[in-house]
Design a protein around this motif. Structure first.
Motif, PDB file in Angstrom:
ATOM      1  N   ASP A   1     -48.229  16.623   3.048  1.00 44.40           N
ATOM      2  CA  ASP A   1     -47.536  15.612   3.110  1.00 44.40           C
ATOM      3  C   ASP A   1     -46.257  15.721   4.214  1.00 44.40           C
ATOM      4  N   ASP A   2     -45.765  14.621   4.622  1.00 38.43           N
ATOM      5  CA  ASP A   2     -44.695  14.544   5.392  1.00 38.43           C
ATOM      6  C   ASP A   2     -43.489  14.445   4.117  1.00 38.43           C
ATOM      7  N   TYR A   3     -42.133  14.620   4.717  1.00 40.74           N
ATOM      8  CA  TYR A   3     -41.237  14.793   3.671  1.00 40.74           C
ATOM      9  C   TYR A   3     -41.006  13.307   3.278  1.00 40.74           C
ATOM     10  N   TYR A   4     -41.023  13.404   1.723  1.00 48.26           N
ATOM     11  CA  TYR A   4     -40.831  12.211   1.025  1.00 48.26           C
ATOM     12  C   TYR A   4     -39.762  11.239   1.308  1.00 48.26           C
ATOM     13  N   TYR A   5     -38.454  11.859   1.538  1.00 42.89           N
ATOM     14  CA  TYR A   5     -37.455  10.953   1.747  1.00 42.89           C
ATOM     15  C   TYR A   5     -36.905  10.684   3.091  1.00 42.89           C
TER      16      TYR A   5
END
Length: 186
Positions: free
Chosen positions: A72-76
Motif C-alpha cells: 500500500d501507499d502511505y495511509y495518511y
C-alpha cells in the motif's frame, strides 16, 4: 474554534497497545474479520481530521509492516503528519519530523485553522499530552485478548493524575468494546 486532539487507539483487555516485542500484529489477527469490518469508527475519525501525530516507532510500524504487508501507499499522505523522533528519517510527502516537544507542537496546532487532530501513538507522545491535559477525546477500543506483557497504553503519570473523564459513548461490536471519553474542563 479550537481543534480537538483525539486519541483513537486499541488496547488489549489488560491494557497493552503492543506485545512484549513491540509488535501490534495481534490487532489484525483478532476475531472474525467480517465483524471487525462492521466498525465504521475509523472512517468517521478520518472524516473529522486533517492532521496526525505519531511517535517514531508507530510511524515505522506503518511504513515497514502495514504498508509492506498490504503493498500500500502511505495511509495518511493526504494529511499533515507530525512524527516525533530524534533519529533521521527519509523524507515523505506531508510528513514533518520533529525533534522537539509534542506539547509545544500540539499547543500551536490547536489554535491553527483546520480539522481535528488524531493522536495515533505511542506512549512517549501520549503521556506528556495527558499530563498537560491536551487530549480532548479518548476513543479506546478494547480487544478481548490478554497479552500479559508489553507496552502499556497509559504509562505512569507524574502530573494530572486523578483526572476525571466523561463517558460520551459506548458500544459493542462483536466482542470488542468501543469507549469514548471526553475531557471535562475544570
Amino acid at each position: 474554534m479550537t481543534r480537538k486532539v483525539i486519541l483513537y487507539i486499541a488496547t488489549s483487555l489488560d491494557g497493552y497497545i503492543a506485545d512484549e516485542h513491540g509488535a501490534i500484529d495481534w490487532l489484525t489477527a483478532y476475531g472474525e474479520q467480517d465483524i471487525v469490518a462492521e466498525d465504521e469508527s475509523y472512517q468517521a475519525l478520518l472524516n473529522r481530521i486533517d492532521t496526525v501525530l505519531l511517535g517514531r516507532t508507530t510511524y515505522d510500524q506503518i511504513i515497514n509492516e502495514f504498508m509492506v504487508e498490504h503493498n500500500d501507499d502511505y495511509y495518511y499522505e493526504n494529511m499533515k503528519n507530525y512524527v516525533f523522533t530524534n533519529r533521521p528519517a527519509e523524507a515523505r510527502k506531508n510528513v514533518v519530523f520533529i525533534n522537539g516537544s509534542v506539547v509545544d507542537c500540539v499547543r500551536q496546532l490547536k489554535v491553527q485553522d483546520g480539522q481535528d487532530i488524531w493522536l495515533i501513538g505511542g506512549t512517549s507522545i501520549i503521556t506528556p499530552l495527558i499530563e498537560k491535559d491536551l487530549i480532548d477525546e479518548y476513543q479506546i477500543t478494547i480487544i478481548p485478548m490478554m497479552l500479559g506483557n508489553g507496552t502499556k497504553l497509559f504509562e505512569k503519570l507524574t502530573k494530572n493524575r486523578n483526572k476525571t473523564l466523561k463517558l460520551t459513548n459506548s458500544r459493542a461490536v462483536g466482542d470488542m468494546m468501543y469507549l469514548t471519553y471526553a475531557r471535562q474542563d475544570s
